[in-house]
Write an enzyme that holds these catalytic residues in place. Structure first.
Site, PDB file in Angstrom:
ATOM      1  N   ARG A 159     -38.261  55.370 -14.165  1.00 16.12           N
ATOM      2  CA  ARG A 159     -37.666  56.680 -13.875  1.00 16.12           C
ATOM      3  C   ARG A 159     -37.732  57.600 -15.089  1.00 16.12           C
ATOM      4  NH1 ARG A 159     -32.359  55.225 -10.148  1.00 16.12           N
ATOM      5  NH2 ARG A 159     -33.479  55.416  -8.176  1.00 16.12           N
TER       6      ARG A 159
ATOM      7  N   LYS B 267     -30.088  42.239   2.993  1.00 11.72           N
ATOM      8  CA  LYS B 267     -29.231  42.420   4.168  1.00 11.72           C
ATOM      9  C   LYS B 267     -29.842  43.258   5.284  1.00 11.72           C
ATOM     10  CE  LYS B 267     -24.860  42.299   1.721  1.00 11.72           C
ATOM     11  NZ  LYS B 267     -23.912  43.235   1.154  1.00 11.72           N
TER      12      LYS B 267
ATOM     13  N   GLY C  71     -36.392  51.098  -6.040  1.00 12.09           N
ATOM     14  CA  GLY C  71     -35.480  49.977  -6.227  1.00 12.09           C
ATOM     15  C   GLY C  71     -36.221  48.695  -6.560  1.00 12.09           C
TER      16      GLY C  71
ATOM     17  N   GLY D 148     -32.466  54.562  -2.268  1.00 11.23           N
ATOM     18  CA  GLY D 148     -31.727  55.137  -1.148  1.00 11.23           C
ATOM     19  C   GLY D 148     -32.326  56.457  -0.679  1.00 11.23           C
TER      20      GLY D 148
HETATM   21  C1  3PG Z   1     -30.243  55.311  -7.112  1.00 17.76           C
HETATM   22  O1  3PG Z   1     -30.356  54.471  -8.001  1.00 17.76           O
HETATM   23  O2  3PG Z   1     -30.539  55.082  -5.923  1.00 17.76           O
HETATM   24  C2  3PG Z   1     -29.812  56.695  -7.494  1.00 17.76           C
HETATM   25  O3  3PG Z   1     -29.857  56.885  -8.869  1.00 17.76           O
HETATM   26  C3  3PG Z   1     -28.451  56.990  -6.940  1.00 17.76           C
HETATM   27  O4  3PG Z   1     -27.495  56.135  -7.473  1.00 17.76           O
HETATM   28  P1  3PG Z   1     -26.193  55.769  -6.626  1.00 17.76           P
HETATM   29  O5  3PG Z   1     -26.638  54.869  -5.512  1.00 17.76           O
HETATM   30  O6  3PG Z   1     -25.240  55.094  -7.581  1.00 17.76           O
HETATM   31  O7  3PG Z   1     -25.626  57.058  -6.097  1.00 17.76           O
END
Ligand code: 3PG
Length: 401
Positions: free
Chosen positions: A36, A198, A350, A375
């Site tokens: 990132r 999950k 992720g 997310g």
């Molecule tokens: C992530 O890692 O998906 C983003 O930086 C958002 O972080 P968060 O899920 O803690 O809001």
């Protein structure tokens, strides 16, 4: 609005919202995946070279009120300095007298990084007053934090609405353009590969993918629940008991919509998570007392064939416990097959993005797009509007009117 075309950055205080929410080693606090940070460099560089006074802001982790330990952006700032050669001044806080003075004293081409936005609860509350304090530091607002675009938080939602000059950064644009290829009439066959722990985390994305994909491959621990729903004996494998009916419904929906769902035909099992070896067995013969921790070679072939035939591939979620060597093969093999496939390949952020990078530079390079958003990428795939993106869009619309 394309920042690259903007020539009015010189001597302006350019606030760049980045997503420096990088994974840190729990023991040492060292950054374990700096993608990132690396990916945000083109926008930062552009601003520095245009002679802007660059103010970077990000969140890191989910600090509880008053508990800031282990959540400072210090390691991220140090890594950025290392990667760019820039001096990166970390402020003591993101609002208040400290940052006011630092940003006031910045000279053209200098960079400062505001301390973690989430050290103030107001950030997550999308608080207007907090956003106003950030706005006071800002002439031009740039949002390059795709990874945080699914959050309606102050720095990405309330703040951009307060600044007349606002734009999407280069990473944000790259992410939106790449992911748009999955949303806007994706080339068929379209294959999605989902894994991770999950089923409950992935329900919404599974539901919406079933409307568009030709084939959905399900691996990782979430596959155990689907196998159990089909009546397989999964022995000590982790399953979500309460999600068995849901798994059956999903399989039925897939049949109704003409999408095929591929589940593992073999798995790598062991007696415990810290086992040093695993054994590949058929899903019809999982020995008592063992648990499935990776997909087996026949499943790699099954999923691999679908991936190779696809024109579009989306992957999110590891195929097993890839952090542990005996159970990493399935995840790394899927990465390798995807990187060599002819279709347009996208890896959602992720764990799966980290796994692809861990699989090697060549493999990472072979992907069409590796998203920095976990997310955020999933919500976009689900067809949801991202508050961070909408805030920029409404800005554009207001200007046009
Ligand atoms: C992530 O890692 O998906 C983003 O930086 C958002 O972080 P968060 O899920 O803690 O809001």
């Amino acid at each position: 609005e394309d920042l690259a075309k903007d020539s009015g950055l010189a001597n302006k205080r350019v606030f760049i919202r980045v997503d420096f929410n990088v994974p840190l080693d729990k023991k040492t606090g060292a950054i374990t995946d700096d993608a990132r940070i690396r990916e945000s460099i083109p926008t930062i560089k552009l601003a520095v070279e245009a002679g802007a006074k660059v103010i970077l802001a990000s969140h890191l982790g989910r600090p509880k009120p008053g508990k800031h330990e282990g959540c400072s952006l210090e390691p991220a700032g140090a890594r950025l300095a290392e990667l760019t050669g820039y001096e990166v001044h970390l402020t003591d806080d993101c609002v208040g007298d400290g940052p006011k003075k630092v940003t006031h004293d910045l000279r053209a081409g200098q960079v400062c990084l505001l301390e973690n936005l989430r050290f103030h609860e107001e950030e997550e509350k999308d608080d207007e007053n907090f956003a106003r304090q950030l706005a006071e530091l800002t002439d031009i607002y740039v949002d390059d934090a795709f990874g945080a675009a699914h959050r309606a938080h102050a720095s990405v939602h309330a703040l951009p609405r307060m600044i007349r000059d606002r734009a999407a950064g280069l990473l944000m644009l790259k992410e939106l353009r790449s992911l748009a290829r999955l949303l806007d009439r994706p080339e068929k066959p379209y294959v999605a590969v989902l894994g991770g722990a999950k089923v409950s985390d992935k329900i919404a994305v599974v539901e919406s993918l079933l409307n568009v994909v030709d084939t959905l491959c399900i691996g990782g621990a979430m596959a155990n629940t689907f196998l159990a729903a089909q009546g397989k004996k999964v022995a000590s494998s982790k399953i979500e008991d309460d999600k068995l009916p849901l798994a059956r419904t999903i399989l039925q929906k897939a049949r109704d919509r003409g999408a095929s769902v591929l589940l593992p035909v073999d798995v790598v099992v062991a007696k415990s998570l810290d086992a040093q070896n695993g054994t590949a067995v058929s899903v019809d013969a999982i020995p008592d007392g063992t648990m499935a921790l990776d997909i087996g070679p026949k499943t790699v072939e099954l999923f691999g064939n679908a991936i190779q035939r696809a024109k579009t591939v989306f992957w999110n979620g590891p195929m097993g416990l890839f952090e542990s060597k005996p159970f990493s093969n399935g995840t790394f093999e899927i990465a390798r097959i995807m990187s060599r496939a002819d279709g347009f390949t996208v890896v959602g952020g992720g764990d799966s993005a980290a796994a692809v990078r861990a699989a090697g530079e060549e493999i990472a390079k072979g992907m069409g797009h590796i998203s920095t958003g976990g997310g955020a990428a999933l919500e976009l795939i689900e067809g949801r509007k991202l508050p961070g993106v909408e805030a920029l869009r409404s800005a554009v619309a207001e200007e046009a009117s």
